[in-house]
Design a protein around this motif. Structure first.
Motif, PDB file in Angstrom:
ATOM      1  N   ASN A  57       0.849  -1.200   0.000  1.00 33.74           N
ATOM      2  CA  ASN A  57       0.000   0.000   0.000  1.00 33.74           C
ATOM      3  C   ASN A  57       0.882   1.247   0.000  1.00 33.74           C
ATOM      4  N   ALA A  58       1.736   1.330  -1.016  1.00 35.03           N
ATOM      5  CA  ALA A  58       2.762   2.380  -1.065  1.00 35.03           C
ATOM      6  C   ALA A  58       2.181   3.784  -1.044  1.00 35.03           C
ATOM      7  N   LEU A  59       0.981   3.972  -1.574  1.00 32.26           N
ATOM      8  CA  LEU A  59       0.354   5.301  -1.596  1.00 32.26           C
ATOM      9  C   LEU A  59      -0.439   5.581  -0.326  1.00 32.26           C
ATOM     10  N   ASP A  60      -0.382   4.661   0.633  1.00 34.40           N
ATOM     11  CA  ASP A  60      -1.044   4.818   1.929  1.00 34.40           C
ATOM     12  C   ASP A  60      -2.535   5.132   1.759  1.00 34.40           C
ATOM     13  N   LYS A  61      -3.194   4.367   0.916  1.00 33.07           N
ATOM     14  CA  LYS A  61      -4.603   4.605   0.634  1.00 33.07           C
ATOM     15  C   LYS A  61      -5.488   3.940   1.676  1.00 33.07           C
ATOM     16  N   PHE A  62      -6.527   4.648   2.122  1.00 30.39           N
ATOM     17  CA  PHE A  62      -7.495   4.063   3.041  1.00 30.39           C
ATOM     18  C   PHE A  62      -8.559   3.329   2.228  1.00 30.39           C
ATOM     19  N   TYR A  63      -8.889   2.120   2.667  1.00 28.79           N
ATOM     20  CA  TYR A  63      -9.915   1.354   1.959  1.00 28.79           C
ATOM     21  C   TYR A  63     -10.529   0.341   2.917  1.00 28.79           C
ATOM     22  N   TRP A  64     -11.740  -0.113   2.572  1.00 29.79           N
ATOM     23  CA  TRP A  64     -12.425  -1.145   3.354  1.00 29.79           C
ATOM     24  C   TRP A  64     -12.074  -2.498   2.756  1.00 29.79           C
ATOM     25  N   ARG A  65     -11.360  -3.310   3.532  1.00 29.99           N
ATOM     26  CA  ARG A  65     -10.891  -4.612   3.055  1.00 29.99           C
ATOM     27  C   ARG A  65     -12.004  -5.651   3.037  1.00 29.99           C
ATOM     28  N   ASP A  66     -12.785  -5.747   4.112  1.00 29.65           N
ATOM     29  CA  ASP A  66     -13.833  -6.754   4.224  1.00 29.65           C
ATOM     30  C   ASP A  66     -14.997  -6.179   5.022  1.00 29.65           C
ATOM     31  N   VAL A  67     -16.145  -6.862   4.921  1.00 23.38           N
ATOM     32  CA  VAL A  67     -17.321  -6.483   5.693  1.00 23.38           C
ATOM     33  C   VAL A  67     -17.886  -7.732   6.350  1.00 23.38           C
ATOM     34  N   THR A  68     -18.645  -7.537   7.422  1.00 26.50           N
ATOM     35  CA  THR A  68     -19.330  -8.643   8.094  1.00 26.50           C
ATOM     36  C   THR A  68     -20.616  -8.119   8.711  1.00 26.50           C
ATOM     37  N   GLN A  69     -21.578  -9.008   8.893  1.00 29.41           N
ATOM     38  CA  GLN A  69     -22.836  -8.640   9.517  1.00 29.41           C
ATOM     39  C   GLN A  69     -22.829  -8.849  11.021  1.00 29.41           C
ATOM     40  N   SER A  70     -21.720  -9.320  11.567  1.00 26.77           N
ATOM     41  CA  SER A  70     -21.631  -9.563  12.998  1.00 26.77           C
ATOM     42  C   SER A  70     -21.893  -8.291  13.793  1.00 26.77           C
ATOM     43  N   SER A  71     -22.674  -8.428  14.871  1.00 24.43           N
ATOM     44  CA  SER A  71     -22.982  -7.315  15.790  1.00 24.43           C
ATOM     45  C   SER A  71     -23.568  -6.110  15.067  1.00 24.43           C
ATOM     46  N   GLY A  72     -24.433  -6.361  14.111  1.00 26.82           N
ATOM     47  CA  GLY A  72     -25.079  -5.274  13.402  1.00 26.82           C
ATOM     48  C   GLY A  72     -24.319  -4.795  12.188  1.00 26.82           C
ATOM     49  N   GLY A  73     -23.099  -5.262  11.999  1.00 32.54           N
ATOM     50  CA  GLY A  73     -22.333  -4.900  10.813  1.00 32.54           C
ATOM     51  C   GLY A  73     -21.028  -4.205  11.142  1.00 32.54           C
ATOM     52  N   TYR A  74     -19.948  -4.707  10.581  1.00 29.72           N
ATOM     53  CA  TYR A  74     -18.634  -4.101  10.755  1.00 29.72           C
ATOM     54  C   TYR A  74     -17.981  -3.901   9.393  1.00 29.72           C
ATOM     55  N   LEU A  75     -17.149  -2.887   9.303  1.00 29.79           N
ATOM     56  CA  LEU A  75     -16.271  -2.686   8.161  1.00 29.79           C
ATOM     57  C   LEU A  75     -14.831  -2.846   8.652  1.00 29.79           C
ATOM     58  N   PHE A  76     -14.042  -3.631   7.934  1.00 28.64           N
ATOM     59  CA  PHE A  76     -12.652  -3.836   8.309  1.00 28.64           C
ATOM     60  C   PHE A  76     -11.748  -3.029   7.380  1.00 28.64           C
ATOM     61  N   PRO A  77     -11.017  -2.052   7.909  1.00 28.09           N
ATOM     62  CA  PRO A  77     -10.126  -1.263   7.052  1.00 28.09           C
ATOM     63  C   PRO A  77      -8.907  -2.072   6.648  1.00 28.09           C
ATOM     64  N   GLY A  78      -8.369  -1.762   5.474  1.00 28.94           N
ATOM     65  CA  GLY A  78      -7.132  -2.385   5.038  1.00 28.94           C
ATOM     66  C   GLY A  78      -5.935  -1.795   5.758  1.00 28.94           C
ATOM     67  N   ALA A  79      -4.820  -2.489   5.677  1.00 27.30           N
ATOM     68  CA  ALA A  79      -3.611  -2.036   6.360  1.00 27.30           C
ATOM     69  C   ALA A  79      -3.073  -0.774   5.692  1.00 27.30           C
ATOM     70  N   PRO A  80      -2.554   0.172   6.476  1.00 29.60           N
ATOM     71  CA  PRO A  80      -1.923   1.360   5.892  1.00 29.60           C
ATOM     72  C   PRO A  80      -0.591   0.991   5.247  1.00 29.60           C
ATOM     73  N   ARG A  81       0.142   2.005   4.800  1.00 29.06           N
ATOM     74  CA  ARG A  81       1.454   1.738   4.211  1.00 29.06           C
ATOM     75  C   ARG A  81       2.300   0.911   5.187  1.00 29.06           C
ATOM     76  N   THR A  82       2.838  -0.198   4.698  1.00 24.43           N
ATOM     77  CA  THR A  82       3.563  -1.130   5.557  1.00 24.43           C
ATOM     78  C   THR A  82       4.900  -1.484   4.918  1.00 24.43           C
ATOM     79  N   TYR A  83       5.953  -1.406   5.719  1.00 22.46           N
ATOM     80  CA  TYR A  83       7.289  -1.753   5.251  1.00 22.46           C
ATOM     81  C   TYR A  83       7.661  -3.128   5.788  1.00 22.46           C
ATOM     82  N   LYS A  84       8.221  -3.988   4.928  1.00 23.86           N
ATOM     83  CA  LYS A  84       8.622  -5.321   5.322  1.00 23.86           C
ATOM     84  C   LYS A  84      10.037  -5.604   4.842  1.00 23.86           C
ATOM     85  N   LEU A  85      10.866  -6.068   5.752  1.00 22.92           N
ATOM     86  CA  LEU A  85      12.242  -6.418   5.434  1.00 22.92           C
ATOM     87  C   LEU A  85      12.493  -7.831   5.915  1.00 22.92           C
ATOM     88  N   SER A  86      13.023  -8.707   5.048  1.00 24.97           N
ATOM     89  CA  SER A  86      13.250 -10.090   5.437  1.00 24.97           C
ATOM     90  C   SER A  86      14.514 -10.628   4.790  1.00 24.97           C
TER      91      SER A  86
END
Length: 385
Positions: free
Chosen positions: A351-380
């Motif tokens: 997510n190099a441009l650090d874009k906000f987005y809704w990754r998944d949805v669920t109807q649990s507890s009246g409905g939730y939206l799960f945001p996607g991860a922000p810009r993330t750096y990984k080194l291995s």
């Protein structure tokens, strides 16, 4: 701690106008799942009347045990989107952990690949699967299923093939989400079936493509108007898949895929839900991956990935949906040897441009939206001995 709603404005789900939101303390201490699986299989090749067979048969078993107690889900305070606050933990504790659910399965299966000619192969398979399940305070479930599969593969030429397949599978049943009337109850299994036809071709030594159409029918699970998680009707997924992979040049490799899905709710008694889109299934998913090997630095590769996901239905009646999104990732890998050991170093920026987005949805507890991860750096680093 999960967040949900704006209590000050009696808005669930949602945020207060000033960015405030409620924070809840969720605890399920010492919850555990125990899994054990075994399989024995016999493979062989033989010929009968000049027809070649590649045969496999075997048995398998699995056992799952779920241990958990009554969880804690309590309002803990209020935070703010623009000025996050730390909220205190609830002073309540989870209930005694006991065995709540067991799931035992065993199956006998056989698969035969029959070579009818140099250009035609027939795949035949059959699985007998038995499921025995018990849940705390609920009558047990015990039943068996026969699950066939058949496919025909035709190779008119050495570099391409066409196929058609029919498969029956088993959906084990979802677990009723929190705050439903049958919370934590696993639904009974149900059969699914899939039809698929496609073509695969190697256009050159460096480029392969494939295309397929499919239709999947499986049990539809959702929270009904009585706030009960049920299996009712069918979720019918009709779609198209396209993919290509290969090299555009000696240094540049390409991978691309596209999946278009029309997922509909069918065979329901409720006209408000009939033929509506299945929740949390994007209309379109596509990925493009590029990898470039730098000639100037041996072993160094630069890559980028573009991912697109179309809109999703949020509620079974489709009155609310969430928009699609596009994500751009960058990466690099360097293959070398350190002290005689083959070593791969990787750096990725997701997510190099650090874009906000809704990754998944669920109807649990009246409905939730799960945001996607922000810009993330990984080194291995990977070492191959």
């Amino acid at each position: 701690m999960p967040t949900y709603g704006c209590g000050a404005a009696n808005l669930y789900p949602g945020y207060c106008a000033n960015g405030d939101y409620d924070v809840y303390d969720y605890q399920s201490v010492n919850e555990s799942k125990s899994l054990l699986g075994t399989q024995a299989q016999l493979n062989g090749k033989f010929s009968t009347a000049g027809i070649r067979h590649e045969f496999a048969t075997g048995v398998s078993s699995s056992q799952r045990r779920d241990y958990f107690g009554d969880y804690v889900y309590e309002w803990a305070g209020t935070s703010n989107v623009f000025h996050p606050l730390i909220t205190p933990q609830s002073d309540k504790t989870t209930g005694p952990v006991v065995l709540r659910r067991t799931d035992k399965e065993w199956s006998v299966f056989a698969q035969d690949i029959i070579t009818l000619s140099d250009t035609v192969k027939l795949h035949l398979g059959l699985r007998h699967q038995h499921i025995s399940r018990s849940q705390l305070d609920i009558t047990g479930y015990d039943d068996s299923y026969l699950l066939p599969n058949i496919a025909v593969v035709i190779k008119p030429a050495g570099n391409w093939s066409i196929y058609g397949a029919y498969t029956e599978g088993l959906e084990h049943g979802g677990i009723a989400p929190k705050d439903t009337s049958n919370e934590n109850v696993m639904l009974n299994p149900g059969k699914s079936e899939q039809f698929e036809a496609g073509v695969k071709a190697e256009l050159s030594r460096d480029l392969a493509i494939s295309a397929a159409v499919f239709r999947i029918n499986k049990p539809l699970e959702y929270i009904n108007a009585s706030n009960t998680y049920v299996s009712n009707g069918d979720a019918v997924h009709t779609g198209l898949e396209l993919s290509a992979q290969g090299k555009l040049s000696p240094q540049l490799s390409l991978g691309a895929s596209l999946t278009a899905i029309d997922a509909r709710q069918k065979n329901l008694a409720d006209p408000l839900l009939e033929d509506k889109r299945v929740t949390n299934v994007p209309t379109l998913k596509s990925t493009v991956y590029l990898d470039y090997a730098l000639q100037q630095v041996k072993g160094l590769h630069l890559n980028t990935t573009w991912q697109h996901a179309g809109s999703k239905a949020f509620s079974p009646d489709n009155k609310v949906s969430v928009p699609g999104y596009d994500i751009l990732n960058f990466g690099a890998r360097y293959v070398t040897r350190l002290s005689g050991i083959s070593t791969t170093l990787r750096l990725n920026v997701d997510n190099a441009l650090d874009k906000f987005y809704w990754r998944d949805v669920t109807q649990s507890s009246g409905g939730y939206l799960f945001p996607g991860a922000p810009r993330t750096y990984k080194l291995s680093a990977q070492f191959d001995y």
